[in-house]
Motif scaffolding. Structure first.
Motif, PDB file in Angstrom:
ATOM      1  N   THR A 124      -2.401   2.774   0.954  1.00 26.07           N
ATOM      2  CA  THR A 124      -3.696   3.084   1.549  1.00 26.07           C
ATOM      3  C   THR A 124      -4.607   1.965   1.500  1.00 26.07           C
ATOM      4  OG1 THR A 124      -3.503   5.321   0.374  1.00 26.07           O
ATOM      5  CG2 THR A 124      -5.778   4.430   1.270  1.00 26.07           C
ATOM      6  N   PHE A 125      -5.339   1.519   2.367  1.00 24.87           N
ATOM      7  CA  PHE A 125      -6.194   0.564   2.473  1.00 24.87           C
ATOM      8  C   PHE A 125      -7.598   0.838   2.793  1.00 24.87           C
ATOM      9  CE2 PHE A 125      -8.356  -3.112   4.945  1.00 24.87           C
ATOM     10  CZ  PHE A 125      -8.630  -3.744   4.182  1.00 24.87           C
ATOM     11  N   LEU A 139      -6.412  -2.956  -1.090  1.00 23.16           N
ATOM     12  CA  LEU A 139      -5.073  -2.407  -0.717  1.00 23.16           C
ATOM     13  C   LEU A 139      -4.365  -2.011  -1.854  1.00 23.16           C
ATOM     14  CD1 LEU A 139      -2.732  -2.082   1.284  1.00 23.16           C
ATOM     15  CD2 LEU A 139      -2.312  -4.822   0.663  1.00 23.16           C
ATOM     16  N   PHE A 196      -7.424   3.312   5.878  1.00 20.21           N
ATOM     17  CA  PHE A 196      -6.051   3.220   6.755  1.00 20.21           C
ATOM     18  C   PHE A 196      -4.918   3.424   5.903  1.00 20.21           C
ATOM     19  CE2 PHE A 196      -9.629   1.261   8.750  1.00 20.21           C
ATOM     20  CZ  PHE A 196      -9.460   1.087  10.250  1.00 20.21           C
ATOM     21  N   THR A 197      -3.880   3.589   6.722  1.00 24.71           N
ATOM     22  CA  THR A 197      -2.458   3.750   6.040  1.00 24.71           C
ATOM     23  C   THR A 197      -1.520   2.373   6.450  1.00 24.71           C
ATOM     24  OG1 THR A 197      -2.586   6.127   5.827  1.00 24.71           O
ATOM     25  CG2 THR A 197      -0.216   5.107   5.877  1.00 24.71           C
ATOM     26  N   VAL A 198      -1.161   1.757   5.640  1.00 25.10           N
ATOM     27  CA  VAL A 198      -0.184   0.629   6.158  1.00 25.10           C
ATOM     28  C   VAL A 198       1.071   1.471   6.414  1.00 25.10           C
ATOM     29  CG1 VAL A 198       0.959  -1.506   5.414  1.00 25.10           C
ATOM     30  CG2 VAL A 198      -1.406  -0.968   4.256  1.00 25.10           C
ATOM     31  N   TYR A 208     -11.349  -0.081   3.638  1.00 23.85           N
ATOM     32  CA  TYR A 208     -12.062  -1.019   4.433  1.00 23.85           C
ATOM     33  C   TYR A 208     -13.493  -0.702   4.616  1.00 23.85           C
ATOM     34  CZ  TYR A 208     -12.606  -5.279   7.314  1.00 23.85           C
ATOM     35  OH  TYR A 208     -13.078  -6.378   7.824  1.00 23.85           O
ATOM     36  N   TYR A 250       2.302   9.993   9.406  1.00 26.58           N
ATOM     37  CA  TYR A 250       2.275   9.038   8.671  1.00 26.58           C
ATOM     38  C   TYR A 250       3.556   8.547   8.148  1.00 26.58           C
ATOM     39  CZ  TYR A 250      -2.938   8.959   9.409  1.00 26.58           C
ATOM     40  OH  TYR A 250      -4.237   9.133  10.148  1.00 26.58           O
ATOM     41  N   LEU A 265      -1.695  -1.172  10.563  1.00 23.71           N
ATOM     42  CA  LEU A 265      -2.315  -0.102  10.068  1.00 23.71           C
ATOM     43  C   LEU A 265      -2.789   1.169  11.092  1.00 23.71           C
ATOM     44  CD1 LEU A 265      -5.271  -2.048   8.561  1.00 23.71           C
ATOM     45  CD2 LEU A 265      -3.347  -1.276   7.240  1.00 23.71           C
ATOM     46  N   PRO A 311       3.979   5.762   5.680  1.00 17.81           N
ATOM     47  CA  PRO A 311       3.268   4.731   4.771  1.00 17.81           C
ATOM     48  C   PRO A 311       4.298   4.017   4.119  1.00 17.81           C
ATOM     49  CG  PRO A 311       3.175   6.865   3.567  1.00 17.81           C
ATOM     50  CD  PRO A 311       3.786   7.070   4.739  1.00 17.81           C
ATOM     51  N   LEU A 351      -3.640  -6.182   9.794  1.00 17.22           N
ATOM     52  CA  LEU A 351      -4.716  -6.278   8.537  1.00 17.22           C
ATOM     53  C   LEU A 351      -4.054  -7.783   7.982  1.00 17.22           C
ATOM     54  CD1 LEU A 351      -6.454  -5.991   6.135  1.00 17.22           C
ATOM     55  CD2 LEU A 351      -4.526  -4.734   5.041  1.00 17.22           C
TER      56      LEU A 351
END
Length: 381
Positions: free
Chosen positions: A66-67, A60, A163-165, A69, A203, A131, A205, A114
């Protein structure tokens, strides 16, 4: 956001608090979801990460939201999409739907929550946010990629997803229950950031710039045995030929800054330094501009900090270039960090932990993998 949810202390799966926070998602695995994946009725999904799998380093980035995974095909012997929890099937279908119409996103992309294992006793977890698949600055190929790995001579594939938080601080119980009941995800207390993403793939974020600019020695070196051994392998490879580390440092910088253009390694200087000068590309491919940078590398032992003298030399060379990069297998003295930040010098300080993090994020997660990379990329003459 970032709230800690306590788990049990019995030492079994019943300690898990996620299945109590979101009933129906289960208490095991990294992929957990309510609904049927086969029928296309997944109503919400949970991504859980321990943060401790060095071979698959979920990450993260709090500053950019940005995450990263990794999927659940983490061992050889099965197809990319035939895992027991079918987590990779979920990733495949979700990212495909994310590039469709707003109706396809609403029906094919469940909200993702998340959770991260907390660094406390028991089964406690920390909620890290809502996310959305993909990101504002990514191509579809960047968002989801099937990558190859090798274990004990067997090659296999797994997904790496981004992914985007989203910028939303609190998820309401009402919306969670509304989703679990099969309600329209854009009603029942739906956060505005989720509605904006579903309707227009916009997005928003959660950006959280770091306030910690001075890192301790411990913060700058790997905190696990494998990472420490990987860093030691780099130092050992260049032992007695420390000047040759320059080319390696350039490749490490490229991992972190892929828009780096041509780089020329210069001859060793009188004070023992060996430098590189290069360009960094900005703008579209058809009409790029370049900015210049200078790079220095120090293949030091962990006990040997990079001090003011080394950094002052790099600062003196920036009169004709836009920024500087200093890469070390060790760490930077506190005074160096203070001067660079307080005086506003455009220098990127890359320490031992940064090197290992970059290598792991690009698939080199063991000592053997690092040694192979070194021998193939920087052969001895």
């Amino acid at each position: 956001m970032d709230a800690l949810y306590a788990g049990g202390t019995r030492g079994n799966k019943g300690d898990d608090p996620i299945c109590k926070l979101i009933p129906g998602v289960g208490n095991m695995g990294g992929f957990r979801y309510a609904g049927s994946l086969a029928k296309g009725t997944v109503r919400l999904a949970v991504l859980y990460t321990s943060g401790n799998d060095v071979d698959w380093p979920d990450h993260l980035d709090r500053q950019t939201g940005t995450f990263t995974y990794y999927g659940d095909n983490k061992r050889p012997g099965q197809d990319l999409h035939t895992t027991s929890r079918r987590g990779n099937v979920l990733l495949r279908d979700v990212f495909q739907a994310s590039h469709g119409t707003s109706a396809e996103r609403a029906g094919g992309v469940p909200p993702f929550f998340l959770f991260e294992k907390a660094a406390t006793a028991g089964g406690a977890v920390r909620f890290r946010g809502l996310l959305a698949p993909g990101g504002p600055n990514m191509t579809p190929d960047d968002e989801l990629a099937a990558i190859w790995r090798s274990t004990e001579g067997q090659r296999f594939q797994n997904y790496r997803s981004h992914f985007t938080v989203l910028d939303h601080a609190r998820i309401s119980r009402a919306w969670i229950q509304h989703l679990l009941n099969g309600g329209d995800p854009l009603s029942g207390g739906c956060p505005d950031v989720w509605r904006s993403w579903v309707e227009g793939r916009v997005y928003r974020p959660l950006l959280a710039p770091s306030t910690t600019v001075i890192r301790t020695k411990a913060d700058q070196l790997p905190n696990d045995a494998v990472g420490q051994s990987m860093l030691a392998a780099i130092r050992d490879y260049f032992r007695g030929h420390e000047h040759d580390f320059e080319a390696c440092a350039v490749d490490i910088w490229r991992l972190m800054a892929p828009n780096t253009g041509a780089v020329d390694v210069t001859r060793p200087s009188r004070d023992g330094g060996r430098d590189a000068v290069g360009t960094y590309n900005l703008g579209p491919a058809a009409n790029r501009i370049t900015i210049d940078f200078a790079l220095e590398a120090k293949c030091y032992a962990p006990s040997n900090a990079v001090g003011v003298r080394e950094v002052s030399r790099l600062i003196s060379r920036l009169r004709h270039r836009n920024f500087g990069v200093l890469v070390t297998t060790s760490h930077f003295h506190k005074q160096v960090q203070e001067e660079v930040h307080e005086d506003g010098h455009p220098i990127s300080l890359i320490c031992g932990r940064d090197i290992i993090d970059a290598l792991r994020q690009h698939g080199r997660t063991s000592v053997a993998a690092v040694q192979q990379w070194l021998t193939q990329s920087f052969p001895r003459h």
